[in-house]
Design an enzyme around this catalytic site. Sequence first.
Site, short mmCIF file in Angstrom:
data_model
loop_
_atom_site.label_atom_id
_atom_site.label_comp_id
_atom_site.label_asym_id
_atom_site.label_seq_id
_atom_site.Cartn_x
_atom_site.Cartn_y
_atom_site.Cartn_z
N GLU A 417 0.74 -1.18 -0.11
CA GLU A 417 -0.02 0.12 0.08
C GLU A 417 0.89 1.35 -0.02
O GLU A 417 0.82 2.22 0.92
CB GLU A 417 -0.98 0.06 1.12
CG GLU A 417 -1.89 -1.15 0.86
CD GLU A 417 -3.21 -1.23 2.06
OE1 GLU A 417 -2.76 -1.23 3.05
OE2 GLU A 417 -4.18 -1.63 1.43
N GLU A 493 -4.29 -10.30 -0.63
CA GLU A 493 -4.79 -10.46 0.60
C GLU A 493 -6.49 -10.77 0.03
O GLU A 493 -6.95 -10.01 -0.85
CB GLU A 493 -5.06 -9.01 1.53
CG GLU A 493 -3.67 -8.46 1.87
CD GLU A 493 -3.53 -7.32 2.56
OE1 GLU A 493 -4.54 -7.00 3.08
OE2 GLU A 493 -2.35 -6.99 2.62
C1 GAL Z 1 -5.19 -4.09 3.67
C2 GAL Z 1 -3.87 -3.96 4.23
C3 GAL Z 1 -3.68 -4.67 5.41
C4 GAL Z 1 -4.90 -4.60 6.60
C5 GAL Z 1 -5.94 -5.17 5.77
C6 GAL Z 1 -7.26 -4.90 6.50
O1 GAL Z 1 -5.41 -2.95 2.96
O2 GAL Z 1 -2.95 -4.27 3.44
O3 GAL Z 1 -2.36 -4.23 6.13
O4 GAL Z 1 -4.93 -3.25 6.78
O5 GAL Z 1 -6.27 -4.40 4.71
O6 GAL Z 1 -7.18 -5.58 7.79
#
Ligand code: GAL
Length: 976
Positions: A417, A493
């Site tokens: 990010e 993710e």
């Molecule tokens: C993503 C981020 C993570 C965490 C997740 C939400 O955007 O990369 O570090 O914040 O969202 O828990």
Amino acid sequence: MSRTDMTYVESLSPGSGRCAPRSAPASDAAALSLDGEWRFNLAAGLHDLTEGFEAPAFDAGGWDTLAVPSIWQMHDLDGEAPYGRPQYVNIHYPFPVDPPRVPDANPTGEYRRTFTLPADWPATGRTLLRFEGVDSAFAVWVNGVRLGDGKGSRLPTEFDATDHLVPGENTVAVRVHQWSAGSYLEDQDTWRVSGIFRPVSLVHRPAGGIDDVFAHADYDHATGLGTLRVEASADARLTVPELGIDTATGATVTVPVEPWTAETPRLYDAVVATDSERVPLRIGFRTVTVEGGVLKVNGTPILLRGVNRHEWDPDTGRTLTLETMRRDLELMKRHNVNAVRTSHYPPDRRFLDLCDELGMWVIDECDLETHGFYFYGWRNNPADDPQWREACLDRMARMVERDKNHASVVMWSLGNECKAGVNLEAMAAWAKRRDPGRLVHSESDYDSGYVDVYSMMYVPHDELERIGRREEEPTSDPALDEHRRGLPFILCEYAHAMGNGPGGLADYQRLFEQHERIAGGFVWEWIDQGIRRRTGDGREWFAYGGDFGETLHDANFITDGLVFSDRTPSPALVEYKKVIEPVRIGIDPADRTITVANGHDFADTGHLRFTWRMDDDGAAIAQGDLEAPAVAAGASVQVPWTEALAKAFDAANGERAVSVHAVLARDAAWAEAGHEIAWGQVVLPYTAAPVVGPVASPVAVAGGYRLGGAEFDALGRLRVLDGVEVAGPQLDLWRAPVDNDRIAWGGTSLAERWRHRNAGLDRLEHKVLGITADDRGLTVATRVGAAGAEIGMLAEYEWTYRPESGVLWLHVAVNPLGEWDFPLPRLGVRLAVPREYDAVAWFGGGPEEAYADSRTAARLGRYEAPVARMQTPYALPQENGSRTDVRWARLANPDGAALRFLGAPHFAFTVRPWTTEGLEAATHTHELVERDRLYVNLDAALHGLGSASCGPGVLPQYQLRAEPTAFSIGFGTERG
Ligand code: GAL
């Protein structure tokens, strides 16, 4: 000390006086750990420093002592918290955004210790002071002489101390600043804590020693040959006895080898030696490529069944023991996880040794995130500002140099990010030059111009499907678009595991398995990052953001893991294990065969043993072994049922379920023989014989009605069942919102819709429209709605009792009134029963909770548990514990007297020692107050869970719509 000496804190420079980064391999050279108790003083900021603390003569006798490594904010949190408290913020910077400046209130730890230089320490060579991780900026002195300073919290830093060491006692002093210019590069979603949190050591570098090695170990799947070339910083000899290799470093040797994969982590012991130093290495041969837009290792497409792992421990924060690292990996392997993204920084380096050894695909991620600039249109984003180039490149180099010899690391990730930017591009270019053998990943670079994989997070299923087909929306520039369309995709993710959830894992997995372009994904995240606390009377609970008086915080967004903070697996991990099982077992009762499909990418099933089990109404009536030949990766085999299974199947006369289990045949490094890897179950359609016999008529009595052993009040509510006091059952549409109901990024959350004045599902009232007592039974017609709301539900309860069966049946017909343009949390009835009916047994899905879109792991069986174990302890209490497809449930008191609930054919079952309202009101587990009754929910259905707290909501097929619904539940009792 004058103020000017402190400029490094806010300088963009990554450090001064440091040694060049290197892999720093373990060797037989002398080393001295400096871990242990150090003298410690916490200053409030640069205005509050201790003058001359670094001088050997300084008397720190009055200072506290603090363990190194440790996080200073994690000390004595239930007591005086002498060194401040942790703060949790997600995206926002925890200080005014004015790069590179940081607040005056900048907690600064001053550390000192003495050590004795061992008398036998060689007189020649150099001696380095090595820090594995210091958060966030620090300066170092040896015997009062400043060696330099550093930044980059989760990266190693070395200083050459040689010229300043003396025989005998030496003093080392370190000043650590919580905030620095480097903090602008470290805006990861985690606790903001600081300290010397990884080990510190003094390492001797012998003259003519091997400071650095780079082992290039490729595997050619076409020939079965491994090619090894070890570059060393000094001319040295390389030996790999098992492969008969004995050659000079720098030479290329090609020999037949067994390749390394995460499934078959074959390592060869090697030694690189000069006259003065011997460096043992563990070599894994493997080749990572992108071919035809597919991610391959050793020529085979791989599927990443991954997790994002922050380093966290509920007691010690970011300082982990080796045992904890191993425990994480064992838990992952036991749950079929095969990949880790080291979100969002390189881990303790010992973790990667374990990944090599136990087998894990690793995306090693650089310590870089600038997410907070998002709120300001990414203005001044350090990732895209040439002023920060050196700082960014420095971080990349330190990661790559440290970790380049790990077979497990298959990709370098530039960070998380940071959007996109020139510095990321430079980092990618540098990494590719330095290490052409690995791929470069960057989540932030959606155009994917300078990376080798196309990576995104939280993509909804339909978009993922388009990506899988390479039919995604084009990117800005045709050349980039063509490049990107030719890349493999990973979901770096997905499936936000916050609170109860995620739902929809199986639907993702299906897409991963269908589309070769998709190399898999990484669930967010591995562990709930809660902090263990204890109430005055010793009850444990886990703190999240805001629990330490932080003014700016993101509450429980930090507790979003597959394991709870204490590393017990959550039901989500059990679900994930089933969803990603690397072997799929199909059972066909029609042609009496079992199909074993091996979903491993490399390993055959020779390491597995298969067993079967035949259940009749949930009770095992027979079990045995299943002979199945070893199936090659990607292949499948069909075997006939054993005679014993067929015989038992034919003999069963209740509801029949056939299960087959794949378990480890032998002990593995991460689990014992017998550990289950995969299972299949088939449940045969079954209809119980209809209940017959005459129906009893209700009798009007003073204050209500009686029907068999059931007593109803004047409003037709069941009050007593065969002498046991009960209250309800009544229509219940409410659940304590789960995080995924509650959080909507920029939209209206479901929970808001449910609680809205026009809906009020959390405060329903029940109005009796009419009661009929006749020879068919007792019928109570009601209208259910909330104050202020026009929409409502007609709920009709029809009670019938057949004395012969002893079961009182409730038939509920529900009809929505008005326009319900949102899904319901649940649809069922709730009742209260006496508290002492605590021993639960059920025949249905289990053993864990299951919801519409997270029920893959629920298997049909008979289960038992006390009420306490029917609760899932989410750090922020919320709906939990519903068991699915329950045929019957039983609650027994200590005398053995029991209440029974029967399905027609089944219901979802929840029992708690508190009300839904109590569950909803509690903000932490220790606030849950047991009542003198148990509250039972018997549901026709519940809304799914989804992943809306970060990602898509509940898929249409798992939404609970408000529509005419009818269901039946039987009520009965057993005497003790
Ligand atoms: C993503 C981020 C993570 C965490 C997740 C939400 O955007 O990369 O570090 O914040 O969202 O828990």
